[in-house]
Design a protein around this motif. Structure first.
Motif, short mmCIF file in Angstrom:
data_model
loop_
_atom_site.label_atom_id
_atom_site.label_comp_id
_atom_site.label_asym_id
_atom_site.label_seq_id
_atom_site.Cartn_x
_atom_site.Cartn_y
_atom_site.Cartn_z
N ASP A 523 6.00 129.46 63.26
CA ASP A 523 7.22 128.69 63.50
C ASP A 523 8.41 129.62 63.76
O ASP A 523 9.21 129.40 64.67
N SER A 524 8.51 130.66 62.93
CA SER A 524 9.63 131.60 63.09
C SER A 524 9.53 132.36 64.42
O SER A 524 10.54 132.61 65.08
N CYS A 525 8.30 132.72 64.80
CA CYS A 525 8.12 133.44 66.06
C CYS A 525 8.47 132.55 67.25
O CYS A 525 9.12 133.00 68.21
N MET A 526 8.07 131.29 67.20
CA MET A 526 8.42 130.35 68.27
C MET A 526 9.94 130.17 68.36
O MET A 526 10.51 130.13 69.45
N LYS A 527 10.58 130.10 67.19
CA LYS A 527 12.03 129.92 67.14
C LYS A 527 12.75 131.17 67.63
O LYS A 527 13.72 131.09 68.41
N GLU A 528 12.28 132.34 67.20
CA GLU A 528 12.94 133.60 67.56
C GLU A 528 12.86 133.89 69.05
O GLU A 528 13.85 134.32 69.66
N HIS A 529 11.70 133.65 69.65
CA HIS A 529 11.49 134.04 71.05
C HIS A 529 11.49 132.84 72.00
O HIS A 529 11.32 133.03 73.21
N ASN A 530 11.65 131.64 71.45
CA ASN A 530 11.64 130.42 72.26
C ASN A 530 10.38 130.36 73.12
O ASN A 530 10.43 130.22 74.36
N VAL A 531 9.23 130.48 72.47
CA VAL A 531 7.95 130.50 73.17
C VAL A 531 7.04 129.42 72.60
O VAL A 531 7.33 128.81 71.58
N SER A 532 5.91 129.21 73.27
CA SER A 532 4.92 128.23 72.83
C SER A 532 4.16 128.74 71.62
O SER A 532 4.21 129.94 71.30
N MET A 533 3.41 127.85 70.99
CA MET A 533 2.58 128.25 69.86
C MET A 533 1.57 129.31 70.27
O MET A 533 1.33 130.28 69.53
N GLU A 534 0.98 129.16 71.45
CA GLU A 534 -0.04 130.10 71.91
C GLU A 534 0.55 131.50 72.09
O GLU A 534 -0.06 132.50 71.68
N LEU A 535 1.73 131.59 72.68
CA LEU A 535 2.37 132.90 72.86
C LEU A 535 2.80 133.49 71.52
O LEU A 535 2.72 134.71 71.32
N ALA A 536 3.26 132.63 70.63
CA ALA A 536 3.64 133.11 69.29
C ALA A 536 2.43 133.69 68.58
O ALA A 536 2.51 134.75 67.94
N GLN A 537 1.29 133.03 68.68
CA GLN A 537 0.07 133.53 68.05
C GLN A 537 -0.34 134.88 68.63
O GLN A 537 -0.78 135.78 67.91
N LYS A 538 -0.18 135.02 69.95
CA LYS A 538 -0.50 136.29 70.58
C LYS A 538 0.39 137.41 70.06
O LYS A 538 -0.08 138.53 69.78
N LYS A 539 1.67 137.13 69.91
CA LYS A 539 2.61 138.13 69.40
C LYS A 539 2.25 138.54 67.97
O LYS A 539 2.34 139.72 67.60
#
Length: 608
Positions: A523-539
């Motif tokens: 959730d924090s990664c999606m919020k920080e980078h404004n990306v999808s769940m899939e991209l957040a998981q990759k990061k």
């Protein structure tokens, strides 16, 4: 007569290069006297009766509501698979006569294999590397520490310029696995003009792939080797015999590279592979089977001790909301240290894992925010009397937890009792973090960045507590300075904590979206980078790789902060996190590891 629990904790750690049959416990079941745990539980019963009479304002309806809540299982955790199995299990090999025969034969084989290792010092480099690699994977290396160290001193300075890729990769892997920072430049000669590695042999590529995972920051050639070998292995795998050992090894490595796997969990599998190898040595194979049986007898006795402790605590009726995973906790901690000399440390660490599981479920799925606050205050003050307004079952649980800490302290030698003050200090930090996380959940708070999230969540994962606890039952290698260090959240512990948090979040995210739960790092990664769940998981997967490189950096430092024996506990803890959270939450959904637990702690080899 002392109870088994008391006798176990009175033991001092002994030498790790001994055969497991030197176990100081009688394997046969003994009926213990009334234990300290039982006496404390009876005191709880009397206290509860008094409190009921002393609070006339508390009605029967209040008690009925408590009883209904106490029987709830809001998270739907499945019940214990094992129950009291190990309390009553009788191993056919447990007779004194059988143990003596196995121990005598193992001792004779130990001497013969030691002579063989000494002789191998004049053999070729590939042969010496193979011997070390086999002993490690068969979990025999702790028996031959001196002999292996002698070989390592030789091969460390070996000229590998004329060796093939498999030999160079194994040389690099083994030396880095033992803490030697050898240069990755040894792989330069295998690259062609286009930057590819000159090999199409699956076994060579597998060795390269495993070696590359011991890389650190800035070692570009290892990053390239990892990427190249992974693609080649994925392409080659469909064309190999799926039942063959090479295909299985490649499949396992692509799932989790060898350097990140838990050796003791794979011992039975590797024995089955080794006995079919053309280079198999009959005496090494027999010793591996004997040692497996003898270690298993010791592990069974420890499981009996732990199961008896759990039964005597009598918390099960108050823990319907929590995961009853006593055997799984022990299995987890056996991955941190399986060797016979760490018996006391292993039992203490298992106790702590049980406590962590209970507290995690209290804060995460059971307690109200007010109860979380009150429970935190009780732990901070180490005073259960502050918890008079807690539900009755939580009072009993709290007292059982505090009693466990007290008993651990009682069983340490006088000069080691100071260790409990460190353990309590980290425990307080841990529950405070839990309490803050509970507030996040109630407020639906999502940290703005992954970094902000991890500032708290690396502590709620309890890895810093497990790291500290892993030292408590160890010998003199764990000093006061060691506890100062481990309690300061050093880089290696922080990396372990990050890996657990991210692995856990990646595995549990979708399930947790079905109910009220604290915000995930996803959730924090999606919020920080404004990306999808899939991209957040990759990061986050990329961040896991960064954390592994941090771990490797600390392990390979020439001026290590602590001894290898202590650092290895933290490294092994990280390996267990990869095992439990890579494919599934194998701890919560423990059906998926039932067979491997049965293989390790029940199935034995028919020999002698």
């Amino acid at each position: 007569m002392q109870s088994t629990v008391m006798a176990t904790f009175a033991l001092k750690p002994w030498q790790c290069n001994s055969i497991a049959a030197a176990s100081p416990w009688p394997i046969g079941g003994q009926r213990p006297c009334q234990s300290w745990w039982t006496r404390r539980r009876r005191q709880h019963t009397v206290l509860h009766c008094r409190q009921t009479h002393q609070h006339p304002g508390r009605t029967r309806n209040d008690c009925d509501e408590d009883g209904e809540r106490r029987s709830n299982n809001p998270a739907g955790f499945h019940p214990s698979i094992w129950g009291e199995f190990f309390l009553h299990y009788s191993n056919p090999a447990a007779s004194a006569e059988r143990q003596i025969r196995m121990a005598q034969r193992a001792h004779k084989l130990k001497e013969e294999v030691a002579d063989m290792i000494e002789t191998s010092s004049t053999c070729s480099l590939p042969q010496r590397l193979h011997v070390i690699h086999v002993l490690q994977r068969l979990c025999l290396d702790h028996i031959f520490q001196d002999e292996i160290n002698g070989l390592l001193k030789q091969i460390k300075h070996a000229d590998v310029s004329g060796c093939d890729l498999h030999t160079v990769s194994l040389w690099f892997y083994i030396l880095r696995d033992h803490g030697y920072r050898v240069s990755p430049d040894v792989f330069l000669k295998f690259k062609d003009e286009e930057g590819r590695f000159a090999s199409n042999c699956p076994r060579e590529l597998l060795s390269l792939y495993n070696a590359a995972h011991f890389g650190t920051h800035g070692e570009t050639i290892l990053d390239e080797a990892m990427s190249f070998s992974k693609k080649c292995l994925e392409t080659t795998l469909p064309y190999l015999d799926p039942e063959g050992s090479l295909a299985r090894e490649i499949t396992c490595a692509l799932e989790t590279p060898l350097s990140r796997r838990v050796r003791i969990y794979e011992i039975k599998y590797y024995i089955s592979i080794y006995e079919k190898e053309t280079t198999m040595h009959e005496k090494i194979l027999e010793l591996a089977m004997l040692n497996s049986n003898l270690m298993q007898l010791q592990h069974q006795q420890e499981l009996k001790t732990i199961t008896r402790w759990w039964r005597n605590l009598k918390l099960q009726s108050n823990l319907s909301f929590s995961r009853d995973r006593i055997v799984e906790c022990y299995f987890w901690m056996a991955g941190v240290y399986f060797e016979p000399c760490y018996s006391r440390a292993r039992i203490i660490l298992t106790f702590m894992m049980v406590i962590i599981t209970i507290m995690d479920d209290i804060y995460d799925v059971y307690a109200t925010s007010e109860e979380c606050e009150l429970l935190t205050e009780c732990i901070e003050s180490w005073d259960p009397m502050l918890g008079q307004d807690l539900p009755e079952n939580m009072k009993i649980i709290l007292q059982g937890i505090l009693d466990t800490y007290q008993d651990i302290e009682l069983k340490l030698e006088p000069e080691k009792k100071y260790r409990l003050s460190y353990l309590k200090h980290v425990t307080v930090d841990w529950v405070r973090a839990y309490n803050t996380e509970a507030k996040w959940r109630e407020e639906r708070y999502v940290p703005a960045t992954v970094e902000e999230h991890l500032e708290l969540s690396v502590r709620t994962g309890a890895c810093h507590l497990l790291s500290c606890a892993s030292f408590v039952g160890m010998g003199n290698v764990a000093t006061k300075e060691s506890f100062d260090w481990v309690c300061s959240m050093p880089k290696i512990v922080h990396s372990l904590s990050v890996i657990l948090r991210l692995r856990d979040d990646l595995k549990s995210y979708e399930r947790e979206q079905m109910g009220l739960h604290v915000a995930s790092t996803i959730d924090s990664c999606m919020k920080e980078h404004n990306v999808s769940m899939e991209l957040a998981q990759k990061k986050l997967k990329e961040l896991i790789e960064v954390s592994w490189k941090n771990l490797n950096e600390e392990w390979l430092k020439s001026n290590k902060a602590q001894s290898k024996e202590l650092l290895e506990r933290i490294f092994n803890l990280t390996r267990t996190m990869e095992f439990f959270y890579k494919q599934d939450d194998a701890f919560t959904n423990s059906h998926v590891i039932k067979d491997i637990i049965n293989s390790l702690f029940v199935d034995s080899y028919t020999i002698l």
